[in-house]
Design an enzyme around this catalytic site. Structure first.
Site, short mmCIF file in Angstrom:
data_model
loop_
_atom_site.label_atom_id
_atom_site.label_comp_id
_atom_site.label_asym_id
_atom_site.label_seq_id
_atom_site.Cartn_x
_atom_site.Cartn_y
_atom_site.Cartn_z
N SER A 224 -2.28 0.89 -4.71
CA SER A 224 -2.75 1.94 -3.82
C SER A 224 -4.13 2.46 -4.18
O SER A 224 -4.44 2.64 -5.36
CB SER A 224 -1.75 3.11 -3.83
OG SER A 224 -2.27 4.22 -3.12
N GLY A 225 -4.91 2.71 -3.16
CA GLY A 225 -6.17 3.42 -3.35
C GLY A 225 -5.96 4.91 -3.47
O GLY A 225 -6.93 5.67 -3.59
N ASP B 107 0.86 -1.17 0.00
CA ASP B 107 0.00 0.00 0.00
C ASP B 107 0.91 1.23 0.00
O ASP B 107 2.10 1.13 0.28
CB ASP B 107 -0.88 -0.05 1.25
CG ASP B 107 -1.76 1.16 1.40
OD1 ASP B 107 -2.33 1.63 0.40
OD2 ASP B 107 -1.89 1.66 2.54
N ASP C 88 -0.31 5.03 0.96
CA ASP C 88 -0.62 6.00 2.01
C ASP C 88 -0.59 5.35 3.39
O ASP C 88 -1.21 4.31 3.62
CB ASP C 88 -1.99 6.63 1.76
CG ASP C 88 -2.03 7.39 0.45
OD1 ASP C 88 -1.82 8.61 0.47
OD2 ASP C 88 -2.24 6.76 -0.60
N GLU D 264 -1.69 10.38 4.40
CA GLU D 264 -2.77 10.05 3.48
C GLU D 264 -2.87 11.21 2.49
O GLU D 264 -3.29 12.31 2.85
CB GLU D 264 -4.09 9.87 4.23
CG GLU D 264 -4.12 8.68 5.17
CD GLU D 264 -4.29 7.36 4.44
OE1 GLU D 264 -4.81 7.35 3.31
OE2 GLU D 264 -3.89 6.32 5.01
N ASP E 238 -1.91 -0.88 5.80
CA ASP E 238 -2.39 -0.45 7.11
C ASP E 238 -3.90 -0.43 7.23
O ASP E 238 -4.44 -0.33 8.33
CB ASP E 238 -1.87 0.96 7.42
CG ASP E 238 -2.57 2.02 6.58
OD1 ASP E 238 -3.19 2.94 7.15
OD2 ASP E 238 -2.51 1.93 5.34
N ARG F 109 -14.98 11.62 -1.40
CA ARG F 109 -13.86 12.49 -1.00
C ARG F 109 -13.31 13.28 -2.18
O ARG F 109 -13.05 14.48 -2.06
CB ARG F 109 -12.75 11.64 -0.36
CG ARG F 109 -13.13 11.10 1.00
CD ARG F 109 -12.05 10.19 1.57
NE ARG F 109 -11.99 8.92 0.87
CZ ARG F 109 -10.98 8.06 0.95
NH1 ARG F 109 -9.92 8.36 1.69
NH2 ARG F 109 -11.01 6.92 0.29
#
Length: 342
Positions: free
Chosen positions: A221-222, A133, A135, A142, A289, A178
């Site tokens: 990654s998101g 991941d 962030d 983030e 995480d 977001r």
């Protein structure tokens, strides 16, 4: 053959009697050098690290494991890198059911160390795959929350981020919500944030060591492509997968383009890379995480929560709860390289 009684005073028998990278049998407080190496395909390896260990710690850990029907048969003290303090590995040959990582964490806190358990551990010295991941894993922030600061909507966005990472809100839906709040942000501000990304302590040297041993490194990654590409440059990753922000007239439109890199897509990235590289599952590692990392971590041979939320720690195979990411080497470099002669 010499014997070391672990029950004796630490002043009489300091831990340096456990020669680094050598395995010792353990029974009734007595340790004897082994003439073989434990079989990595059998049993359970409990690793205690980030502590100042004495004989009393060995006894405490052995007793704790025994209460969970894990009877230690061998011990090894090892140091995967000079940047890390020596760790202790406890081998239970006839155990295969791991203890809940939150229980391990609660116990290890009483000894001021960290304790993890792994089965069929990856081998640092063979080619492998690490998918991470970004962030709060590869970097300490983030990114979407930091962009939100620029738009003066930090509190709104950060609260949604927290819900998504804790698994209380669908990730894709949370992402759309977001990003919509970021409409109008200048591209120049994104570039400024990109240039100051803070790496997670230990991640750069970890990646350097893995590359030296022919590991393939990727981000799933998101977060967003501009930041993932910057991290790729900083720590020499092989490839990155992240979400694409839409810009119009050099401003964010509040939209995301293409396939969302959510929990399922992260797992797809790992599986596709494993097949592409022709690796055994045991040589694949995933770290993250948040709740949206759990599917990917479950698909990997070893899934490690990094400074994770309690839900993530509980469901991961292992967890690094504090300190440098270089500590991942403790799980990759257990001295098991030689073929066992059991």
């Amino acid at each position: 053959m010499s014997q070391i009684n672990m029950a004796q005073q630490a002043a009489e028998q300091p831990l340096q009697h456990l020669t680094l990278n050598k395995w010792f049998s353990y029974s009734g407080g007595v340790s004897t050098p082994l003439d073989y190496i434990p079989n990595k395909a059998l049993g359970l390896f409990s690793i205690a690290f980030a502590g100042d260990f004495e004989e009393k710690h060995i006894a405490s850990i052995v007793d704790f494991l025994a209460t969970h029907n894990q009877n230690v048969t061998a011990i090894c003290q090892y140091q995967p890198d000079l940047g890390l303090a020596p760790a202790l590995c406890f081998y239970a040959q006839n155990a295969d059911k791991t203890i809940n990582p939150l229980v391990l964490q609660e116990f290890s806190n009483t000894l001021d160390c960290q304790l993890v358990q792994v089965t069929t551990p990856p081998n640092l010295y063979e080619p492998g795959l690490l998918v991470m991941d970004m962030d709060s894993t590869a970097i300490t922030i983030e990114c979407i929350d930091e962009i939100a600061r620029l738009a003066n909507v930090y509190d709104e966005v950060a609260s949604v981020t927290a819900l998504a990472m804790a698994g209380k809100l669908d990730f894709s839906e949370s992402l759309y919500q977001r990003v919509a709040k970021l409409e109008g942000i200048e591209k120049s501000l994104i570039e400024e944030l990109k240039s100051t990304l803070p790496l997670m302590p230990g991640i750069k040297i970890l990646c350097q060591i893995l590359k030296q041993h022919n590991w393939y490194l990727a981000i799933a990654s998101g977060g967003f492509v501009p930041f993932a590409e910057r991290v790729q440059e900083l720590i020499n990753l092989d490839e990155v997968h992240a979400n694409v922000l839409e810009f119009k007239d050099d401003k964010l439109t509040g939209k995301v383009l293409g396939t969302i890199v959510d929990a399922q897509q992260k797992a797809v990235v790992l599986e596709v890379l494993q097949q592409k590289l022709g690796l055994k599952k045991a040589q694949t590692v995933a770290i993250g995480d948040g709740a949206n990392d759990l599917v990917m971590m479950a698909k990997a041979g070893l899934g490690v929560a990094v400074h994770g939320k309690p839900k993530v720690v509980e469901q991961a195979q292992a967890a690094i709860c504090e300190g440098s990411l270089l500590q991942l080497l403790y799980m990759l470099a257990i001295p098991l390289e030689k073929q066992p002669t059991l």
